[in-house]
Design an enzyme around this catalytic site. Structure first.
Site, PDB file in Angstrom:
ATOM      1  N   GLU A  60       0.882  -1.144   0.000  1.00  0.00           N
ATOM      2  CA  GLU A  60       0.000   0.000   0.000  1.00  0.00           C
ATOM      3  C   GLU A  60       0.936   1.213   0.000  1.00  0.00           C
ATOM      4  O   GLU A  60       1.796   1.294   0.875  1.00  0.00           O
ATOM      5  CB  GLU A  60      -0.812  -0.033   1.295  1.00  0.00           C
ATOM      6  N   ARG A 295       5.641 -13.227   9.550  1.00  0.00           N
ATOM      7  CA  ARG A 295       6.354 -11.983   9.299  1.00  0.00           C
ATOM      8  C   ARG A 295       7.751 -12.023   9.894  1.00  0.00           C
ATOM      9  O   ARG A 295       8.014 -12.782  10.821  1.00  0.00           O
ATOM     10  CB  ARG A 295       5.695 -10.749   9.932  1.00  0.00           C
ATOM     11  N   LYS A 305       4.585  -0.214  10.964  1.00  0.00           N
ATOM     12  CA  LYS A 305       4.472   1.084  10.316  1.00  0.00           C
ATOM     13  C   LYS A 305       4.056   2.155  11.338  1.00  0.00           C
ATOM     14  O   LYS A 305       4.583   3.252  11.344  1.00  0.00           O
ATOM     15  CB  LYS A 305       3.428   0.967   9.204  1.00  0.00           C
TER      16      LYS A 305
HETATM   17  P1  ATP Z   1       0.052  -1.950   7.310  1.00  0.00           P
HETATM   18  O1  ATP Z   1       0.480  -1.613   8.694  1.00  0.00           O
HETATM   19  O2  ATP Z   1      -0.460  -0.789   6.535  1.00  0.00           O
HETATM   20  O3  ATP Z   1      -0.759  -3.203   7.149  1.00  0.00           O
HETATM   21  P2  ATP Z   1       2.142  -3.461   6.030  1.00  0.00           P
HETATM   22  O4  ATP Z   1       3.473  -3.444   6.682  1.00  0.00           O
HETATM   23  O5  ATP Z   1       1.313  -4.677   6.038  1.00  0.00           O
HETATM   24  O6  ATP Z   1       1.434  -2.226   6.621  1.00  0.00           O
HETATM   25  P3  ATP Z   1       1.797  -3.358   3.172  1.00  0.00           P
HETATM   26  O7  ATP Z   1       2.095  -2.237   2.276  1.00  0.00           O
HETATM   27  O8  ATP Z   1       0.394  -3.832   3.266  1.00  0.00           O
HETATM   28  O9  ATP Z   1       2.342  -2.914   4.566  1.00  0.00           O
HETATM   29  O10 ATP Z   1       2.764  -4.586   2.903  1.00  0.00           O
HETATM   30  C1  ATP Z   1       3.148  -5.042   1.639  1.00  0.00           C
HETATM   31  C2  ATP Z   1       3.567  -6.475   1.747  1.00  0.00           C
HETATM   32  O11 ATP Z   1       4.648  -6.635   2.658  1.00  0.00           O
HETATM   33  C3  ATP Z   1       2.444  -7.347   2.251  1.00  0.00           C
HETATM   34  O12 ATP Z   1       2.322  -8.478   1.387  1.00  0.00           O
HETATM   35  C4  ATP Z   1       2.855  -7.753   3.632  1.00  0.00           C
HETATM   36  O13 ATP Z   1       2.386  -9.019   3.945  1.00  0.00           O
HETATM   37  C5  ATP Z   1       4.384  -7.703   3.548  1.00  0.00           C
HETATM   38  N1  ATP Z   1       4.968  -7.423   4.865  1.00  0.00           N
HETATM   39  C6  ATP Z   1       4.737  -6.366   5.651  1.00  0.00           C
HETATM   40  N2  ATP Z   1       5.395  -6.471   6.816  1.00  0.00           N
HETATM   41  C7  ATP Z   1       6.085  -7.639   6.775  1.00  0.00           C
HETATM   42  C8  ATP Z   1       6.972  -8.326   7.673  1.00  0.00           C
HETATM   43  N3  ATP Z   1       7.288  -7.825   8.878  1.00  0.00           N
HETATM   44  N4  ATP Z   1       7.492  -9.502   7.276  1.00  0.00           N
HETATM   45  C9  ATP Z   1       7.199 -10.006   6.072  1.00  0.00           C
HETATM   46  N5  ATP Z   1       6.375  -9.421   5.178  1.00  0.00           N
HETATM   47  C10 ATP Z   1       5.817  -8.244   5.509  1.00  0.00           C
HETATM   48 MG    MG Z   2      -0.927  -4.203   5.055  1.00  0.00          MG
END
Ligand code: ATP
Ligand code: MG
Length: 590
Positions: A60, A295, A305
């Site tokens: 996003e 994650r 975030k």
């Molecule tokens: P939000 O807090 O807005 O949900 P987010 O960190 O999930 O933020 P996105 O932009 O939705 O951000 O993430 C993009 C991709 O990165 C998604 O497929 C998510 O699953 C992956 N991602 C985010 N954080 C992690 C993490 N700590 N480890 C592995 N993958 C991650």
């Molecule tokens: Mg997300």
């Protein structure tokens, strides 16, 4: 969460195994692809898809990427690369008012920096989910026409209250029995902007008694009179994420839709939705499938975030690209190597169990790649003067130093030697401990690439601090000459000619937080910040480093890997950031 772990190599990788099995079975071999995303009948007119699998990284564009995203990037792009597939970069910008182009630009840079690409001579797979709004409406209208969706006119609270709990089923909405014709007309009027925000929603009609709450008629469209950065005011109904995401995957011919574990409970809806749309002929089989992995969590940093925003907004760091931040812009500025991230992700593998990875493991990976690539230079971080009393004043001579001990092809450079030198304060002790092999009165040590010197004493200032150390050099012991080994010593110090060296600002970083799991047990994570996470010093460095360009990185012998800061350096005045020390000073448990 488990204790910090250092998984063994090569890491087991269940998603890799799934892809291998799918390819062996030929599950995706019949898919057609017209070259761009589209609904089933559009894809049907295309050729066989030359990509053996398709994955995607779907951020996003509402923030900067962090080390957790790097895991997802390496996994998705890495699988495509390994198996002759393609990975799409898709901006998930279906939420109006939230996205910004600045973030999108930074995400593009970060993925490229990590060494991946979505574009080649044949395809450019950079997509914006907001371009699929029309297709999403086609899908929603089909669901309405097939009796799989209805317009609910209850308030948001009433919908929430009738959803039930883990032990109690939900209750049907009084609007659930609306006819197809009525739903269809209402949904059209919702799209035409006849109702205010919140007046109606479109819900999937599944099962209010499902044990999975996500299948109790989830909301799929809501009214939102908002400007969208891409579509402006063309739409006033917007899809919910859980509806949009499977459709985005299907439009893009994604085979393996890989996400983090919190979406596991959404998988039944993902499958339900795509099955219904395939029945209606909107998508062709085989359909994309969702797989979940845990994650990345790292010790001594925060990877959410929300927490990162707080650090920036409260001025706890200098910005998103502060070299202490676990963001990719921060990592790049600090001097971390993209190869180091790829190595780390390979090492920790992919699994379904939550784990907390030791920050030391990340640093080990960085050291491993930097040791191979980085040229060596000399810097004296805490300088004191060393006077070579038997060396003629005003004279100097060159000593040869290799740029890399294991890579002779990188050549050598000349270090001027003279009467007045800089050495590290810690390389002299007036009263040495047992086993101290550096300089002390009467003791001998080698000045690396130069001569052996015998220490004759020191001079202190009024406060008792050593100001100058005195020594005599043994002229026959110059490195690289036949006499170099004529005298045996144990200490081997780095040094610089005082007349030729250059003063530079150097930043030494430490952990941003002083505990492995900041904010654990629910207290404010800000309280766990390390007050000494950045120390600025003035160091002496080799003269030629004056012209080092922003982004260049070197190993400063005995001190670690240092990169020229991209923000605060100016022509002739580089500022160096220490990316990582040479050795782990935190212990393997950290
Ligand atoms: P939000 O807090 O807005 O949900 P987010 O960190 O999930 O933020 P996105 O932009 O939705 O951000 O993430 C993009 C991709 O990165 C998604 O497929 C998510 O699953 C992956 N991602 C985010 N954080 C992690 C993490 N700590 N480890 C592995 N993958 C991650
Ligand atoms: Mg997300």
């Amino acid at each position: 969460m488990n204790k910090p772990s250092a998984p063994s190599l090569p890491a087991a990788h269940f998603i890799r195994a799934i892809v291998e099995a799918d390819l062996k079975e030929g599950r995706y071999a019949t898919r057609r692809w017209r070259g761009t995303p589209g609904l089933g009948e559009e894809q049907a007119r295309g050729n066989l898809d030359t990509a053996r699998i398709r994955t995607r990284f779907p951020p996003e564009p509402n923030g900067y990427l962090h080390f957790g995203h790097a895991k997802s990037i390496c996994l998705n792009f890495g699988l495509a690369r390994q198996f002759g597939g393609r990975c799409h970069l898709r901006f998930d910008d279906t939420n109006p008012e939230k996205e910004e182009t600045e973030y999108a630009r930074s995400i593009i840079d970060a993925v490229r920096w990590l060494g991946f690409d979505w574009e080649d001579s044949r395809e450019n797979n950079l997509y914006y989910a907001s371009n699929y709004f029309d297709a999403m409406l086609v899908c929603a209208e089909y669901l309405v026409s097939a009796g799989h969706a209805y317009v609910d006119s209850q308030s948001a609270e009433a919908i929430r209250d009738s959803r039930g709990t883990l032990v109690e089923p939900g209750k049907d909405s009084p609007y659930r029995a609306r006819s197809i014709a009525e739903n269809s007309a209402l949904f059209k009027r919702m799209q035409a902007g006849e109702f205010p925000d919140g007046a109606h929603v479109l819900r999937a009609k599944i099962d209010m008694a499902s044990p999975n709450i996500n299948l109790r008629d989830p909301v799929i469209y809501r009214i939102r009179h908002a400007e969208h950065h891409n579509t402006g005011s063309r739409f006033c109904v917007y899809p919910m994420y859980t509806f949009a995401h499977p459709i985005e995957d299907a439009l893009e011919n994604i085979t393996h839709s890989i996400c983090t574990l919190e979406f596991e409970d959404q998988r039944p809806f993902y499958d339900w939705l795509l099955e219904r749309l395939a029945e209606g002929g909107l998508f062709l089989r085989p359909l994309p499938r969702q797989y979940e992995f845990s994650r990345l969590n790292l010790t001594y940093v925060a990877l959410s975030k929300r927490k990162l925003i707080q650090l920036v907004e409260e001025g706890k760091v200098t910005g998103w690209d502060d070299p202490r931040m676990p963001t990719l812009v921060g990592a790049r500025r600090r001097g971390y190597a993209p190869e180091g991230f790829r190595l780390l992700m390979e090492r920790i593998g992919v699994s379904k169990s939550d784990s907390l990875i030791s920050y030391s493991l990340l640093e080990d990976c960085m050291r491993e790649v930097m040791n191979e690539t980085d040229e060596r230079r000399v810097a004296v971080l805490d300088p004191i003067r060393l006077v070579v009393s038997n060396y003629p004043e005003g004279q100097s001579e060159d000593c040869e130093a290799p740029n890399h001990p294991l890579r002779p092809e990188l050549g050598k450079r000349l270090l001027p030697f003279g009467r007045e030198l800089w050495i590290e304060r810690e390389d002299f002790r007036e009263v040495p401990d047992k086993g101290y092999h550096r300089l002390c009165p009467g003791g001998m040590a080698r000045l690396r690439y130069g001569f052996i010197v015998r220490c004759t004493g020191c001079e202190k200032d009024a406060a008792g601090q050593v100001k100058t150390v005195f020594c005599e050099y043994l002229p026959e012991t110059k490195s690289g000459t036949p006499g170099a080994d004529s005298v045996k010593v144990k200490g081997n110090l780095h040094w610089l000619s005082a007349r030729h060296s250059q003063a530079c600002l150097v930043r030494l970083y430490d952990r941003l937080f002083s505990v492995p799991n900041p904010g654990a047990d629910g207290h404010d994570f800000i309280e766990d910040m390390n007050p000494n996470s950045c120390r600025e010093i003035t160091a002496q460095v080799e003269a030629a480093l004056k012209d080092a360009l922003p982004g260049m990185r070197f190993q400063f012998e005995r001190h670690g890997y240092f990169a020229v800061d991209t923000q605060d350096s100016s022509a002739g005045a580089p500022v160096f950031n220490r990316a990582v020390t040479l050795k782990d000073s935190w212990g393997k448990s950290a």
